[in-house]
Write an enzyme that holds these catalytic residues in place. Structure first.
Site, PDB file in Angstrom:
ATOM      1  N   CYS A   1       0.887  -1.156   0.000  1.00  0.00           N
ATOM      2  CA  CYS A   1       0.000   0.000   0.000  1.00  0.00           C
ATOM      3  C   CYS A   1       0.924   1.205   0.000  1.00  0.00           C
ATOM      4  O   CYS A   1       1.527   1.537   1.022  1.00  0.00           O
ATOM      5  CB  CYS A   1      -0.916   0.010   1.219  1.00  0.00           C
ATOM      6  SG  CYS A   1      -2.051   1.432   1.223  1.00  0.00           S
TER       7      CYS A   1
ATOM      8  N   CYS B   1      -0.380   4.387   2.400  1.00  0.00           N
ATOM      9  CA  CYS B   1      -0.601   4.250   3.844  1.00  0.00           C
ATOM     10  C   CYS B   1      -0.399   2.797   4.241  1.00  0.00           C
ATOM     11  O   CYS B   1       0.696   2.275   4.127  1.00  0.00           O
ATOM     12  CB  CYS B   1      -1.961   4.788   4.255  1.00  0.00           C
ATOM     13  SG  CYS B   1      -3.340   4.107   3.337  1.00  0.00           S
ATOM     14  N   SER B   2      -1.452   2.125   4.674  1.00  0.00           N
ATOM     15  CA  SER B   2      -1.284   0.732   5.114  1.00  0.00           C
ATOM     16  C   SER B   2      -2.578  -0.066   4.929  1.00  0.00           C
ATOM     17  O   SER B   2      -2.938  -0.866   5.789  1.00  0.00           O
ATOM     18  CB  SER B   2      -0.842   0.682   6.580  1.00  0.00           C
ATOM     19  OG  SER B   2      -1.779   1.362   7.411  1.00  0.00           O
ATOM     20  N   CYS B   3      -3.275   0.151   3.813  1.00  0.00           N
ATOM     21  CA  CYS B   3      -4.496  -0.618   3.550  1.00  0.00           C
ATOM     22  C   CYS B   3      -4.145  -2.099   3.483  1.00  0.00           C
ATOM     23  O   CYS B   3      -3.149  -2.490   2.876  1.00  0.00           O
ATOM     24  CB  CYS B   3      -5.137  -0.152   2.243  1.00  0.00           C
ATOM     25  SG  CYS B   3      -5.819   1.514   2.348  1.00  0.00           S
TER      26      CYS B   3
END
Length: 215
Positions: free
Chosen positions: A115, A118-120
Site C-alpha cells: 500500500c 498508507c497501510s491498507c
C-alpha cells in the site's frame, strides 16, 4: 519483469515523517485517549480487542482460506472470482466496504502486495499489518525494486518469473494465494493451513514444508 498495479483513491497527508503515526493511527490514539478519559473505554477492553486481532482475527483465517483453495479446485475458482463470497462459505465475514481480490501465484508469476500511500490491508483475514508493511521503505521499494525487497525477505525468484506488485487502496484489498508446495499430497486442511504464514499471503514469502514433514 515487474508490473505495478496502482489503484488508489486515498485522501491522506503523505508529507509526515516516516516514523510518525499515520493520520489514521493518530486519530485512533486520540479517540482511544478521549474514550478512556470519559470512562467509556478501559485499558482491559483495549487489551481484549488487541487480543482478538492477535488470536481470533488474524492470519490463521487467511491460512484456512488458502488451505481450502489448495484442496478444492471449485472453491479456488470461486475465491478468485469473488473473494468475499468465497470466504463467507468458511464462516468468515469480510467487510462490505472494501473489495477483496485474491491473486493466484503460478509457476511463471509471483504476486506481492503493498500500500504505497498508507497501510491498507485485508485485516479481516490477516489481522493487524506488520510494522514493516507500514514503513516508508517497504511502501516505496516494493514498487521500484520488488526483487531486491523479496531477496531481503529471503525469497529469491527465478530470473524468468514475472513479479506483479499490487497496490492496495481504501476500496480494494489484495490477498495472495501462494502455490501449494510439493510434498504435501494427502495432507489435511489443518496441516496445510499450518504452513501458510501471513507473509506468504502478502507475497514476500512462500510456504515451507518442515524438514521431515513431507510424505
Amino acid at each position: 519483469m515487474s508490473e505495478h498495479h496502482h489503484d488508489h483513491d486515498h485522501d491522506h497527508d503523505h508529507d509526515h515523517h516516516p516514523e510518525a503515526p499515520s493520520d489514521v493511527e493518530a486519530r485512533t490514539l486520540a479517540l482511544e485517549s478521549l474514550l478512556r478519559e470519559k470512562g467509556l473505554l478501559t485499558a482491559d477492553e483495549v487489551d481484549k480487542i488487541i487480543s482478538a486481532y492477535e488470536h481470533d482475527i488474524g492470519p490463521m483465517l487467511g491460512a484456512r482460506v488458502v488451505a481450502r483453495a489448495w484442496v478444492d479446485p471449485d472453491f479456488r475458482a470461486r475465491l478468485l472470482a469473488d473473494g468475499p463470497a468465497a470466504v463467507a462459505e468458511l464462516g468468515i465475514q469480510y467487510p462490505a466496504a472494501t473489495q477483496l481480490v485474491v491473486l493466484e501465484n503460478r509457476p511463471d508469476v509471483h504476486n506481492m502486495v503493498v500500500c504505497t500511500l498508507c497501510s491498507c490491508y485485508p485485516w479481516a483475514l490477516l489481522g493487524l499489518p506488520p510494522t514493516w508493511y507500514k514503513s516508508a521503505p517497504y511502501r516505496s521499494r516494493a514498487v521500484s525494486e520488488p526483487r531486491a525487497v523479496l531477496e531481503e525477505f529471503g525469497l529469491r525468484l527465478p530470473d524468468g518469473m514475472a513479479v506483479n506488485v499490487w497496490d492496495s487502496s481504501s476500496d480494494i484489498r489484495y490477498l495472495v494465494l501462494p502455490e501449494r508446495p510439493e510434498g504435501t499430497d494427502g495432507w489435511s486442511e489443518e496441516q496445510l493451513a499450518a504452513i501458510v504464514s501471513r507473509d506468504c499471503m502478502i507475497g514476500v514469502a512462500r510456504p515451507q514444508v518442515p524438514a521431515g514433514a513431507a510424505r
